[in-house]
Design a protein around this motif. Structure first.
Motif, PDB file in Angstrom:
ATOM      1  N   ALA A 111      -2.436  13.680  36.087  1.00 33.64           N
ATOM      2  CA  ALA A 111      -3.488  14.047  35.140  1.00 33.64           C
ATOM      3  C   ALA A 111      -3.231  15.460  34.637  1.00 33.64           C
ATOM      4  O   ALA A 111      -2.976  16.373  35.419  1.00 33.64           O
ATOM      5  CB  ALA A 111      -4.852  13.958  35.805  1.00 33.64           C
ATOM      6  N   LEU A 112      -3.308  15.617  33.315  1.00 31.43           N
ATOM      7  CA  LEU A 112      -3.191  16.918  32.672  1.00 31.43           C
ATOM      8  C   LEU A 112      -4.549  17.300  32.117  1.00 31.43           C
ATOM      9  O   LEU A 112      -5.286  16.444  31.620  1.00 31.43           O
ATOM     10  CB  LEU A 112      -2.175  16.871  31.526  1.00 31.43           C
ATOM     11  N   SER A 113      -4.867  18.581  32.197  1.00 27.28           N
ATOM     12  CA  SER A 113      -6.185  19.031  31.791  1.00 27.28           C
ATOM     13  C   SER A 113      -6.112  20.424  31.192  1.00 27.28           C
ATOM     14  O   SER A 113      -5.269  21.230  31.564  1.00 27.28           O
ATOM     15  CB  SER A 113      -7.113  19.046  33.010  1.00 27.28           C
ATOM     16  N   ARG A 114      -7.032  20.706  30.294  1.00 31.65           N
ATOM     17  CA  ARG A 114      -7.166  22.073  29.768  1.00 31.65           C
ATOM     18  C   ARG A 114      -8.122  22.883  30.620  1.00 31.65           C
ATOM     19  O   ARG A 114      -8.083  24.093  30.614  1.00 31.65           O
ATOM     20  CB  ARG A 114      -7.673  22.029  28.332  1.00 31.65           C
ATOM     21  N   GLU A 115      -9.001  22.221  31.327  1.00 33.26           N
ATOM     22  CA  GLU A 115     -10.023  22.884  32.150  1.00 33.26           C
ATOM     23  C   GLU A 115      -9.969  22.325  33.563  1.00 33.26           C
ATOM     24  O   GLU A 115     -10.872  21.619  33.997  1.00 33.26           O
ATOM     25  CB  GLU A 115     -11.418  22.648  31.551  1.00 33.26           C
ATOM     26  N   ARG A 116      -8.940  22.634  34.304  1.00 32.72           N
ATOM     27  CA  ARG A 116      -8.782  22.008  35.615  1.00 32.72           C
ATOM     28  C   ARG A 116      -9.759  22.544  36.659  1.00 32.72           C
ATOM     29  O   ARG A 116      -9.879  21.988  37.737  1.00 32.72           O
ATOM     30  CB  ARG A 116      -7.350  22.124  36.105  1.00 32.72           C
ATOM     31  N   GLU A 117     -10.459  23.628  36.377  1.00 32.35           N
ATOM     32  CA  GLU A 117     -11.437  24.159  37.327  1.00 32.35           C
ATOM     33  C   GLU A 117     -12.765  23.419  37.261  1.00 32.35           C
ATOM     34  O   GLU A 117     -13.620  23.583  38.122  1.00 32.35           O
ATOM     35  CB  GLU A 117     -11.658  25.654  37.083  1.00 32.35           C
ATOM     36  N   LEU A 118     -12.952  22.614  36.233  1.00 33.45           N
ATOM     37  CA  LEU A 118     -14.174  21.828  36.122  1.00 33.45           C
ATOM     38  C   LEU A 118     -14.144  20.671  37.119  1.00 33.45           C
ATOM     39  O   LEU A 118     -13.075  20.201  37.501  1.00 33.45           O
ATOM     40  CB  LEU A 118     -14.302  21.242  34.710  1.00 33.45           C
ATOM     41  N   PRO A 119     -15.315  20.186  37.508  1.00 36.98           N
ATOM     42  CA  PRO A 119     -15.335  18.975  38.345  1.00 36.98           C
ATOM     43  C   PRO A 119     -14.724  17.792  37.587  1.00 36.98           C
ATOM     44  O   PRO A 119     -14.747  17.764  36.353  1.00 36.98           O
ATOM     45  CB  PRO A 119     -16.824  18.744  38.607  1.00 36.98           C
ATOM     46  N   ASP A 120     -14.193  16.824  38.321  1.00 34.96           N
ATOM     47  CA  ASP A 120     -13.561  15.659  37.695  1.00 34.96           C
ATOM     48  C   ASP A 120     -14.461  14.978  36.676  1.00 34.96           C
ATOM     49  O   ASP A 120     -14.000  14.563  35.618  1.00 34.96           O
ATOM     50  CB  ASP A 120     -13.150  14.633  38.758  1.00 34.96           C
ATOM     51  N   TRP A 121     -15.721  14.847  36.986  1.00 30.44           N
ATOM     52  CA  TRP A 121     -16.620  14.094  36.125  1.00 30.44           C
ATOM     53  C   TRP A 121     -16.945  14.830  34.828  1.00 30.44           C
ATOM     54  O   TRP A 121     -17.439  14.230  33.881  1.00 30.44           O
ATOM     55  CB  TRP A 121     -17.892  13.701  36.876  1.00 30.44           C
ATOM     56  N   LEU A 122     -16.643  16.124  34.730  1.00 28.19           N
ATOM     57  CA  LEU A 122     -16.859  16.882  33.496  1.00 28.19           C
ATOM     58  C   LEU A 122     -15.582  17.072  32.690  1.00 28.19           C
ATOM     59  O   LEU A 122     -15.632  17.401  31.515  1.00 28.19           O
ATOM     60  CB  LEU A 122     -17.427  18.273  33.820  1.00 28.19           C
TER      61      LEU A 122
ATOM     62  N   LEU B  95       3.026  22.679  26.072  1.00 26.07           N
ATOM     63  CA  LEU B  95       1.569  22.648  26.234  1.00 26.07           C
ATOM     64  C   LEU B  95       1.100  23.834  27.077  1.00 26.07           C
ATOM     65  O   LEU B  95       0.652  23.654  28.209  1.00 26.07           O
ATOM     66  CB  LEU B  95       1.147  21.336  26.921  1.00 26.07           C
ATOM     67  N   PRO B  96       1.176  25.045  26.533  1.00 27.87           N
ATOM     68  CA  PRO B  96       0.822  26.209  27.359  1.00 27.87           C
ATOM     69  C   PRO B  96      -0.645  26.239  27.788  1.00 27.87           C
ATOM     70  O   PRO B  96      -0.972  26.868  28.794  1.00 27.87           O
ATOM     71  CB  PRO B  96       1.165  27.400  26.464  1.00 27.87           C
ATOM     72  N   LEU B  97      -1.528  25.566  27.085  1.00 21.98           N
ATOM     73  CA  LEU B  97      -2.944  25.568  27.450  1.00 21.98           C
ATOM     74  C   LEU B  97      -3.315  24.442  28.418  1.00 21.98           C
ATOM     75  O   LEU B  97      -4.436  24.399  28.901  1.00 21.98           O
ATOM     76  CB  LEU B  97      -3.815  25.464  26.193  1.00 21.98           C
ATOM     77  N   TRP B  98      -2.391  23.547  28.676  1.00 22.71           N
ATOM     78  CA  TRP B  98      -2.651  22.412  29.560  1.00 22.71           C
ATOM     79  C   TRP B  98      -2.023  22.684  30.930  1.00 22.71           C
ATOM     80  O   TRP B  98      -1.004  23.351  31.034  1.00 22.71           O
ATOM     81  CB  TRP B  98      -2.059  21.136  28.973  1.00 22.71           C
ATOM     82  N   HIS B  99      -2.646  22.129  31.966  1.00 21.44           N
ATOM     83  CA  HIS B  99      -2.174  22.311  33.333  1.00 21.44           C
ATOM     84  C   HIS B  99      -2.184  20.963  34.047  1.00 21.44           C
ATOM     85  O   HIS B  99      -2.965  20.079  33.703  1.00 21.44           O
ATOM     86  CB  HIS B  99      -3.080  23.277  34.103  1.00 21.44           C
ATOM     87  N   VAL B 100      -1.346  20.852  35.058  1.00 24.19           N
ATOM     88  CA  VAL B 100      -1.381  19.653  35.889  1.00 24.19           C
ATOM     89  C   VAL B 100      -2.631  19.733  36.748  1.00 24.19           C
ATOM     90  O   VAL B 100      -2.834  20.695  37.484  1.00 24.19           O
ATOM     91  CB  VAL B 100      -0.118  19.558  36.775  1.00 24.19           C
ATOM     92  N   ARG B 101      -3.483  18.759  36.601  1.00 21.77           N
ATOM     93  CA  ARG B 101      -4.724  18.729  37.370  1.00 21.77           C
ATOM     94  C   ARG B 101      -4.525  17.990  38.685  1.00 21.77           C
ATOM     95  O   ARG B 101      -5.027  18.374  39.713  1.00 21.77           O
ATOM     96  CB  ARG B 101      -5.839  18.072  36.567  1.00 21.77           C
ATOM     97  N   ARG B 102      -3.796  16.885  38.596  1.00 25.68           N
ATOM     98  CA  ARG B 102      -3.652  16.062  39.798  1.00 25.68           C
ATOM     99  C   ARG B 102      -2.347  15.277  39.726  1.00 25.68           C
ATOM    100  O   ARG B 102      -1.975  14.750  38.687  1.00 25.68           O
ATOM    101  CB  ARG B 102      -4.836  15.101  39.888  1.00 25.68           C
ATOM    102  N   ILE B 103      -1.665  15.211  40.860  1.00 28.85           N
ATOM    103  CA  ILE B 103      -0.524  14.313  41.048  1.00 28.85           C
ATOM    104  C   ILE B 103      -0.804  13.567  42.344  1.00 28.85           C
ATOM    105  O   ILE B 103      -0.972  14.182  43.389  1.00 28.85           O
ATOM    106  CB  ILE B 103       0.811  15.080  41.160  1.00 28.85           C
ATOM    107  N   ALA B 104      -0.876  12.253  42.242  1.00 29.32           N
ATOM    108  CA  ALA B 104      -1.177  11.441  43.424  1.00 29.32           C
ATOM    109  C   ALA B 104      -0.264  10.220  43.427  1.00 29.32           C
ATOM    110  O   ALA B 104       0.099   9.692  42.375  1.00 29.32           O
ATOM    111  CB  ALA B 104      -2.634  11.007  43.410  1.00 29.32           C
ATOM    112  N   TYR B 105       0.083   9.788  44.626  1.00 31.58           N
ATOM    113  CA  TYR B 105       0.897   8.583  44.805  1.00 31.58           C
ATOM    114  C   TYR B 105       0.031   7.543  45.488  1.00 31.58           C
ATOM    115  O   TYR B 105      -0.509   7.776  46.567  1.00 31.58           O
ATOM    116  CB  TYR B 105       2.135   8.895  45.644  1.00 31.58           C
ATOM    117  N   ASP B 106      -0.153   6.389  44.838  1.00 33.70           N
ATOM    118  CA  ASP B 106      -1.019   5.366  45.391  1.00 33.70           C
ATOM    119  C   ASP B 106      -0.446   3.992  45.067  1.00 33.70           C
ATOM    120  O   ASP B 106      -0.191   3.674  43.900  1.00 33.70           O
ATOM    121  CB  ASP B 106      -2.425   5.509  44.787  1.00 33.70           C
ATOM    122  N   GLU B 107      -0.238   3.186  46.099  1.00 30.49           N
ATOM    123  CA  GLU B 107       0.227   1.810  45.965  1.00 30.49           C
ATOM    124  C   GLU B 107       1.462   1.682  45.077  1.00 30.49           C
ATOM    125  O   GLU B 107       1.535   0.838  44.193  1.00 30.49           O
ATOM    126  CB  GLU B 107      -0.896   0.925  45.447  1.00 30.49           C
ATOM    127  N   GLY B 108       2.436   2.549  45.303  1.00 34.67           N
ATOM    128  CA  GLY B 108       3.709   2.442  44.606  1.00 34.67           C
ATOM    129  C   GLY B 108       3.765   3.081  43.227  1.00 34.67           C
ATOM    130  O   GLY B 108       4.766   2.944  42.533  1.00 34.67           O
TER     131      GLY B 108
END
Length: 155
Positions: free
Chosen positions: A90-101, A72-85
């Motif tokens: 999240a993978l995204s093509r447009e990681r510079e956009l705000p989350d809601w977009l 997936l050369p056009l996709w990037h890791v947007r977020r890696i989070a650890y929560d409650e075990g």
């Protein structure tokens, strides 16, 4: 549908990832076999050899990231989070956009590599759906009684 995705069964692969306790070599190879389009085409290059060394070393998170970079050369890791075990990736093509977009694809699991690969499998499943035309490309059979006629008499 492309030849590489004829045997692709996203629900069973997603179920295997969701039900896995941890990453294993057979599971990683099944993902490569069933969800990867580029890997078989590349043959033995430096990038595929690096991925196989990571698999042999059982460096699962690094192998998952290397596989995503390869497939997936056009996709990037947007977020890696650890929560409650659980790890949430999240993978995204447009990681510079705000989350809601952004239309990010997410995966979650207690194991980081499986969370990454869950998101990867979802992206590959979406790509397989998009590449399939909604209308088949089949020309209708010509009518045997039909004969084209040239009418060039304009006089």
């Amino acid at each position: 549908m492309t030849l590489a995705f004829r045997h692709y069964d996203s629900p069973s692969l997603s179920d295997r990832l969701r039900n896995a306790q941890g990453m294993t070599r057979p599971l990683m190879l099944a993902i490569i076999d069933k969800a990867c389009r580029r890997f078989p085409l590349l043959g033995q290059t430096g990038r595929t050899a690096r991925l196989m060394r990571l698999i042999d070393a059982e460096a699962w998170a690094d192998a998952a990231l290397a596989l995503m970079e390869l497939e997936l050369p056009l996709w990037h890791v947007r977020r890696i989070a650890y929560d409650e075990g659980e790890w949430h990736c999240a993978l995204s093509r447009e990681r510079e956009l705000p989350d809601w977009l952004d239309a990010a694809v997410e995966g979650c699991h207690g194991d980081l590599a499986i969370a990454l690969l869950s998101a990867f499998v979802e992206v590959q499943a979406a790509a397989a759906e998009v590449s399939r035309p909604s209308v088949p490309n089949v020309r209708p059979a010509p009518d045997p009684l039909y004969e084209p006629v040239a009418c060039e008499n304009y006089g």
